[in-house]
Scaffold this active site. Structure first.
Site, short mmCIF file in Angstrom:
data_model
loop_
_atom_site.label_atom_id
_atom_site.label_comp_id
_atom_site.label_asym_id
_atom_site.label_seq_id
_atom_site.Cartn_x
_atom_site.Cartn_y
_atom_site.Cartn_z
N LYS A 73 -27.22 29.78 -28.65
CA LYS A 73 -28.50 29.07 -28.87
C LYS A 73 -28.68 28.82 -30.37
O LYS A 73 -29.14 27.76 -30.78
CB LYS A 73 -29.66 29.91 -28.32
CG LYS A 73 -29.74 29.88 -26.79
CD LYS A 73 -31.18 29.77 -26.31
CE LYS A 73 -31.34 29.24 -24.89
NZ LYS A 73 -30.85 30.03 -23.79
N LYS A 126 -30.27 25.77 -15.75
CA LYS A 126 -31.51 25.23 -15.21
C LYS A 126 -32.42 24.63 -16.27
O LYS A 126 -33.24 23.78 -15.99
CB LYS A 126 -32.25 26.28 -14.39
CG LYS A 126 -32.73 27.48 -15.18
CD LYS A 126 -33.53 28.38 -14.30
CE LYS A 126 -32.76 29.61 -13.85
NZ LYS A 126 -32.24 30.45 -14.94
N LYS A 153 -21.81 25.16 -19.31
CA LYS A 153 -22.31 25.81 -18.08
C LYS A 153 -23.46 25.00 -17.46
O LYS A 153 -24.26 24.43 -18.20
CB LYS A 153 -22.83 27.21 -18.47
CG LYS A 153 -23.14 28.10 -17.29
CD LYS A 153 -23.75 29.42 -17.74
CE LYS A 153 -25.21 29.26 -18.07
NZ LYS A 153 -26.07 30.39 -17.70
N1 AQP Z 1 -23.68 27.95 -14.02
C1 AQP Z 1 -23.64 29.16 -13.47
N2 AQP Z 1 -22.56 29.55 -12.77
C2 AQP Z 1 -22.50 30.79 -12.20
N3 AQP Z 1 -23.47 31.70 -12.30
C3 AQP Z 1 -24.57 31.36 -13.00
N4 AQP Z 1 -25.69 32.02 -13.28
C4 AQP Z 1 -26.52 31.23 -14.03
N5 AQP Z 1 -25.93 30.03 -14.24
C5 AQP Z 1 -24.72 30.08 -13.61
C6 AQP Z 1 -25.97 33.39 -12.85
O1 AQP Z 1 -27.24 33.41 -12.20
C7 AQP Z 1 -27.85 34.67 -12.48
C8 AQP Z 1 -29.24 34.45 -12.97
O2 AQP Z 1 -29.16 33.84 -14.24
P1 AQP Z 1 -30.48 33.57 -15.04
O3 AQP Z 1 -31.15 32.41 -14.42
O4 AQP Z 1 -31.26 34.81 -15.07
O5 AQP Z 1 -30.03 33.28 -16.49
P2 AQP Z 1 -28.97 32.32 -17.10
O6 AQP Z 1 -27.61 32.83 -16.81
O7 AQP Z 1 -29.31 32.16 -18.55
O8 AQP Z 1 -29.19 30.95 -16.30
P3 AQP Z 1 -29.45 29.54 -16.89
O9 AQP Z 1 -29.65 28.65 -15.69
O10 AQP Z 1 -28.39 29.11 -17.85
O11 AQP Z 1 -30.85 29.72 -17.61
P4 AQP Z 1 -31.37 29.07 -18.95
O12 AQP Z 1 -31.12 27.59 -18.82
O13 AQP Z 1 -32.83 29.40 -18.99
O14 AQP Z 1 -30.63 29.71 -20.09
C9 AQP Z 1 -26.98 35.41 -13.46
O15 AQP Z 1 -26.21 36.36 -12.78
C10 AQP Z 1 -26.12 34.33 -14.03
O16 AQP Z 1 -24.89 34.83 -14.47
#
Ligand code: AQP
Length: 330
Positions: free
Chosen positions: A111, A196, A193
């Site tokens: 980030k 969301k 990746k």
């Molecule tokens: N792209 C992905 N592929 C596989 N696993 C994923 N996870 C998230 N994105 C992927 C897994 O989902 C769980 C919950 O993740 P999270 O939503 O708590 O946080 P994150 O990993 O930071 O997800 P985002 O979507 O990327 O959120 P933002 O955009 O807010 O930073 C975890 O087990 C994660 O590994």
């Protein structure tokens, strides 16, 4: 029965990446393990969220947990903020984690590298709250996607150090990373990746996306000019990502999919991936509507919070006595 703990932070609508990398596995494991599945709403506010949108995303996330198959009679489902002990243990864990360790966390570094300004202290220290979330419940296993593995490893290091300093207190958890689908990539940039918080991005499929929209996103997924369906994440990241998505949802191995589509064009292959994704989304969305209509969310959260609180208050008291900050019998 061994205990498993898992959480998702609904900083937006849940994605296909969340489902394949995490949620789908929580459901698969709930018969084999005592499952504690929470919504990490404190983690959400490490980055500003519009309050009305956040409330909707939290409610939808709980509904999606249930719609994807988490059974509240088997799993403990709750909101992190309903169990105040999380924040308190979070502070204790931040006093047992070194800044050098937090400086090495790639999520924060990424980030920072993107040039994002006004990064909060909460975002920097959130791995310590995540350690608290896990250690509070003496979880044996934590199912996560690839991006969260480093945080579970930090949690392990902190737990080992704490046990060494204060005597045996925490179970040291193991991360469980799926073999296929641990890192679902963006459809518009398969070197990134699927996340969301990439609002409005064509690269991200949300679990509540209209099926036609989801299909369009897959049909326009970035691929390559090699015109061969094969699994080669370095040279063909787009096609390899679609293979992972198909395989995770259909249960057909990547090798078998490569054989099945060896003479197919990308259009035909993408259509097959879109069919599998839309079939899964349509099941989830039908169940989601039923959950919302049933009005069961409040009761599920209340029951889950009561169960989680019983474990958390006993554990926190034990920890505080070990450290020396609790002097009165509860
Ligand atoms: N792209 C992905 N592929 C596989 N696993 C994923 N996870 C998230 N994105 C992927 C897994 O989902 C769980 C919950 O993740 P999270 O939503 O708590 O946080 P994150 O990993 O930071 O997800 P985002 O979507 O990327 O959120 P933002 O955009 O807010 O930073 C975890 O087990 C994660 O590994």
């Amino acid at each position: 029965m061994k205990r498993m703990l898992s959480g998702i932070k609904p900083t937006g609508q849940l994605t296909l990446g969340n489902y394949i990398g995490a949620l789908k596995n929580f459901v698969a494991y709930q018969d084999e393990y005592e499952m504690i599945a929470f919504i990490a709403n404190l983690h959400c506010i490490t980055v500003y969220q519009d309050p009305q949108e956040l409330k909707k995303n939290l409610k939808d996330a709980v509904a999606l947990y249930l719609a994807c198959g988490l059974d509240p009679n088997k799993a403990t489902v709750f909101l992190q903020t309903d169990v105040l002990e999380h924040a308190q243990l979070g502070f204790i864990m931040s006093c047992n984690t070194y800044m050098g360790e937090l400086n090495r966390m790639t999520q924060f570094k990424d980030k920072q590298a993107k040039g994002e300004t006004n990064l909060t202290a909460g975002l920097y220290t959130y791995p310590t709250l995540m350690s608290a979330d896990i250690l509070m419940y003496d979880a044996d296993y934590v199912p996560v996607g690839e991006d969260q593995k480093q945080h579970v490893e930090l949690c392990r290091d902190t737990a080992i150090r704490f046990n060494h300093k204060y005597g045996d207190t925490f179970k040291v958890p193991e991360p469980l990373v799926p073999k296929v689908g641990a890192r679902i990539m963006s459809l518009s940039d398969p070197t990134k990746k699927m996340s969301k918080s990439d609002h409005g991005d064509k690269g991200c499929i949300y679990l509540l996306d209209d099926l036609n929209v989801a299909r369009k996103k897959i049909m326009s997924a970035v691929t390559d000019s090699l015109a061969k369906v094969q699994f080669d994440p370095v040279n063909q990241p787009g096609i390899s990502n679609l293979l992972q998505i198909h395989s995770s949802l259909s249960g057909v191995s990547i090798d078998d999919l490569v054989k099945q589509f060896e003479n197919s064009g990308y259009g035909e292959f993408k259509k097959a991936v879109a069919d599998v994704v839309c079939q899964e989304l349509s099941k989830i969305q039908a169940a989601y509507k039923d959950v919302i209509a049933s009005g069961q969310i409040e009761a599920v959260l209340e029951d889950g919070a009561n169960k989680a609180r019983r474990i958390a208050s006993r554990k926190l008291s034990k920890i505080q006595r070990k450290i020396g900050i609790e002097i009165r019998k509860r």
